[in-house]
Design an enzyme around this catalytic site. Structure first.
Site, short mmCIF file in Angstrom:
data_model
loop_
_atom_site.label_atom_id
_atom_site.label_comp_id
_atom_site.label_asym_id
_atom_site.label_seq_id
_atom_site.Cartn_x
_atom_site.Cartn_y
_atom_site.Cartn_z
N GLY A 15 -21.33 45.05 2.95
CA GLY A 15 -21.71 45.88 4.10
C GLY A 15 -20.76 47.05 4.30
N ASP A 34 -22.57 42.32 12.88
CA ASP A 34 -21.99 41.07 12.37
C ASP A 34 -21.94 40.07 13.51
OD1 ASP A 34 -20.24 39.18 10.79
OD2 ASP A 34 -20.14 40.88 9.42
N ARG A 85 -20.19 33.51 -3.14
CA ARG A 85 -19.71 32.42 -4.00
C ARG A 85 -18.20 32.43 -4.13
NH1 ARG A 85 -22.20 32.43 -9.76
NH2 ARG A 85 -22.42 34.69 -9.55
N ARG A 91 -25.13 30.20 -7.35
CA ARG A 91 -25.74 30.88 -6.18
C ARG A 91 -26.52 29.87 -5.34
NH1 ARG A 91 -25.96 34.32 -10.62
NH2 ARG A 91 -25.05 36.40 -10.31
N ARG A 154 -25.54 46.56 -14.87
CA ARG A 154 -24.56 45.82 -15.68
C ARG A 154 -24.92 45.90 -17.16
NH1 ARG A 154 -24.09 40.83 -11.26
NH2 ARG A 154 -22.21 41.64 -10.27
N HIS A 178 -32.50 36.30 -10.08
CA HIS A 178 -31.11 36.74 -10.12
C HIS A 178 -30.23 35.53 -10.37
CE1 HIS A 178 -27.64 39.15 -9.35
NE2 HIS A 178 -27.26 38.41 -8.33
P1 A3D Z 1 -18.85 38.67 2.92
O1 A3D Z 1 -17.76 39.64 2.64
O2 A3D Z 1 -18.48 37.27 3.26
O3 A3D Z 1 -19.78 39.30 4.06
C1 A3D Z 1 -20.81 38.57 4.66
C2 A3D Z 1 -20.81 38.93 6.13
O4 A3D Z 1 -21.93 38.31 6.75
C3 A3D Z 1 -19.54 38.45 6.87
O5 A3D Z 1 -18.90 39.54 7.51
C4 A3D Z 1 -20.10 37.45 7.88
O6 A3D Z 1 -19.38 37.40 9.10
C5 A3D Z 1 -21.51 37.99 8.08
N1 A3D Z 1 -22.41 37.01 8.69
C6 A3D Z 1 -22.41 35.66 8.56
N2 A3D Z 1 -23.38 35.12 9.33
C7 A3D Z 1 -24.00 36.15 9.96
C8 A3D Z 1 -25.07 36.23 10.87
N3 A3D Z 1 -25.71 35.13 11.30
N4 A3D Z 1 -25.43 37.45 11.30
C9 A3D Z 1 -24.81 38.56 10.88
N5 A3D Z 1 -23.79 38.55 10.00
C10 A3D Z 1 -23.39 37.35 9.55
O7 A3D Z 1 -19.84 38.57 1.66
P2 A3D Z 1 -20.31 39.77 0.67
O8 A3D Z 1 -20.56 41.01 1.46
O9 A3D Z 1 -19.39 39.81 -0.50
O10 A3D Z 1 -21.69 39.14 0.16
C11 A3D Z 1 -22.78 38.97 1.05
C12 A3D Z 1 -23.92 38.21 0.39
O11 A3D Z 1 -24.44 38.96 -0.71
C13 A3D Z 1 -23.54 36.84 -0.19
O12 A3D Z 1 -24.54 35.89 0.10
C14 A3D Z 1 -23.45 37.09 -1.67
O13 A3D Z 1 -23.69 35.93 -2.44
C15 A3D Z 1 -24.55 38.12 -1.85
N6 A3D Z 1 -24.47 38.92 -3.06
C16 A3D Z 1 -25.63 39.21 -3.69
C17 A3D Z 1 -25.63 39.97 -4.85
C18 A3D Z 1 -26.91 40.27 -5.55
O14 A3D Z 1 -26.90 40.93 -6.56
C19 A3D Z 1 -28.14 39.75 -5.00
C20 A3D Z 1 -24.42 40.45 -5.38
C21 A3D Z 1 -23.25 40.15 -4.70
C22 A3D Z 1 -23.27 39.37 -3.54
#
Ligand code: A3D
Length: 311
Positions: A15, A34, A85, A91, A154, A178
């Site tokens: 984000g 958030d 993860r 995943r 990638r 994915h």
């Molecule tokens: P992270 O930095 O933990 O950010 C997730 C955010 O979501 C945190 O700030 C949390 O506080 C917030 N959150 C949790 N619950 C809620 C809620 N109910 N309402 C609003 N916000 C909330 O994780 P990230 O940014 O690294 O990754 C986020 C997601 O993307 C994860 O599930 C990863 O597995 C996924 N992801 C997907 C890909 C794809 O290619 C699809 C790649 C990388 C990560």
């Protein structure tokens, strides 16, 4: 024309980088949402990027909140709310905890942003985007999953590294879910118009395909705590830009299929056109028997995760 509004649901690693990229590209104003415990943290991020905008000469208002009322009227949402993860996790290990989070996000966005274009990133991607669509009832054109843009980037990066050529000249398609069953299609990869299969021997191509499948895990291992975030954020922003600017980009995304590729009622990675209508069209590619078998194998993995959502 008034500025467009982009809501980032989840202001963690992805984000935050998405907010930065949107500001630099002047795609619109940004609202980061958030949970209440993280409200100050995301307000800090928004303010930091706001104070960067004069350096970048970019006009963009960034705010942060824990109230969905501030998301009302969003044109686009990028949903990363959830848990990423850690080393050793698949995943699918995230399904239970992230399904609860996606359910909460879906209920709120149904109320405040029914007309937005929703881009889901939360893992396990194909089942979480499915859950979001089922729970909101939003049209399939307006709910899409980000995975293929990243998986393709990638693959393109590894091909460019191997051949020592510009990434700009490498075009590729990756299909499927994915995860480790994804289906990179080297047959359709071109380098400056030349088929990749004429430039590299089969064993080198196979190694690139395998590295692409494992690319997310490779980064999870290196980071030690969390998963990739620069490239996923850039991928989601590319999709948002295609929608906001009606660019008609042709990119692989997790799209809801109703008969295309012989698949009914699931989200899975396929090439689509993204423009002002959202996912305007799914492009169907003639697959070889082997490619088709790999896609069906990937679908089985997606179906298993979707079954676990009980939706
Ligand atoms: P992270 O930095 O933990 O950010 C997730 C955010 O979501 C945190 O700030 C949390 O506080 C917030 N959150 C949790 N619950 C809620 C809620 N109910 N309402 C609003 N916000 C909330 O994780 P990230 O940014 O690294 O990754 C986020 C997601 O993307 C994860 O599930 C990863 O597995 C996924 N992801 C997907 C890909 C794809 O290619 C699809 C790649 C990388 C990560």
């Amino acid at each position: 024309m008034a500025r467009r509004k982009i809501a980032l649901i989840g202001g963690g690693q992805i984000g935050g980088i998405a907010a930065l990229l949107i500001a630099q590209k002047e795609l619109g104003d940004v609202v980061i949402l958030d949970i209440p415990e993280k409200e100050n943290f995301v307000k800090g991020k928004a303010l930091d990027i706001q104070e960067m905008t004069p350096i970048d000469d970019s006009d963009c208002n960034l705010t942060a909140t824990s109230s969905y009322d501030d998301v009302a009227g969003a044109d686009v949402t990028i949903i990363t709310a959830g848990v990423p993860r850690k080393p050793g996790m698949s995943r699918e290990d995230l399904l239970e905890v992230n399904l609860k989070i996606i359910s909460d996000v879906a209920a709120n966005l149904k109320r405040v942003a029914p007309d937005a274009f929703h881009i889901v990133l939360t893992n396990p991607l194909d089942s979480m985007v499915y859950a979001f669509k089922k729970l909101t009832g939003f049209p399939k054109q307006k709910v899409v999953g980000m995975a293929g843009v990243l998986d393709t980037a990638r693959f393109r990066a590894f091909v460019a590294m191997e051949l020592g050529v510009s990434v700009e000249d490498v075009a590729a398609v990756v299909l499927g879910g994915h995860g480790p069953t994804m289906v990179p299609l080297p047959r359709l990869c071109t380098v400056g118009g030349i088929p990749l299969t004429e430039l590299l021997p089969k064993e080198r191509i196979d190694a690139i395909v395998q590295r692409t499948r494992d690319a997310g895990t490779e980064i999870v291992k290196l980071l030690g705590n969390g998963s990739a975030y620069f490239s996923p954020a850039a991928s989601a922003v590319l999709m948002a830009e295609a929608y906001l600017k009606d660019k008609k980009r042709v990119v692989p995304c997790a799209a809801y299929l109703e008969g295309e590729y012989g698949i009914h009622g699931y989200y899975i990675g396929v090439p689509v056109i993204i423009g002002a209508g959202g996912v305007e069209k799914v492009l169907e590619v003639q697959l070889t028997d082997e490619e088709r078998a790999m896609l069906m194998n990937s679908l089985e993995a997606v179906k298993k995760a979707v079954a676990e959502t009980k939706l």
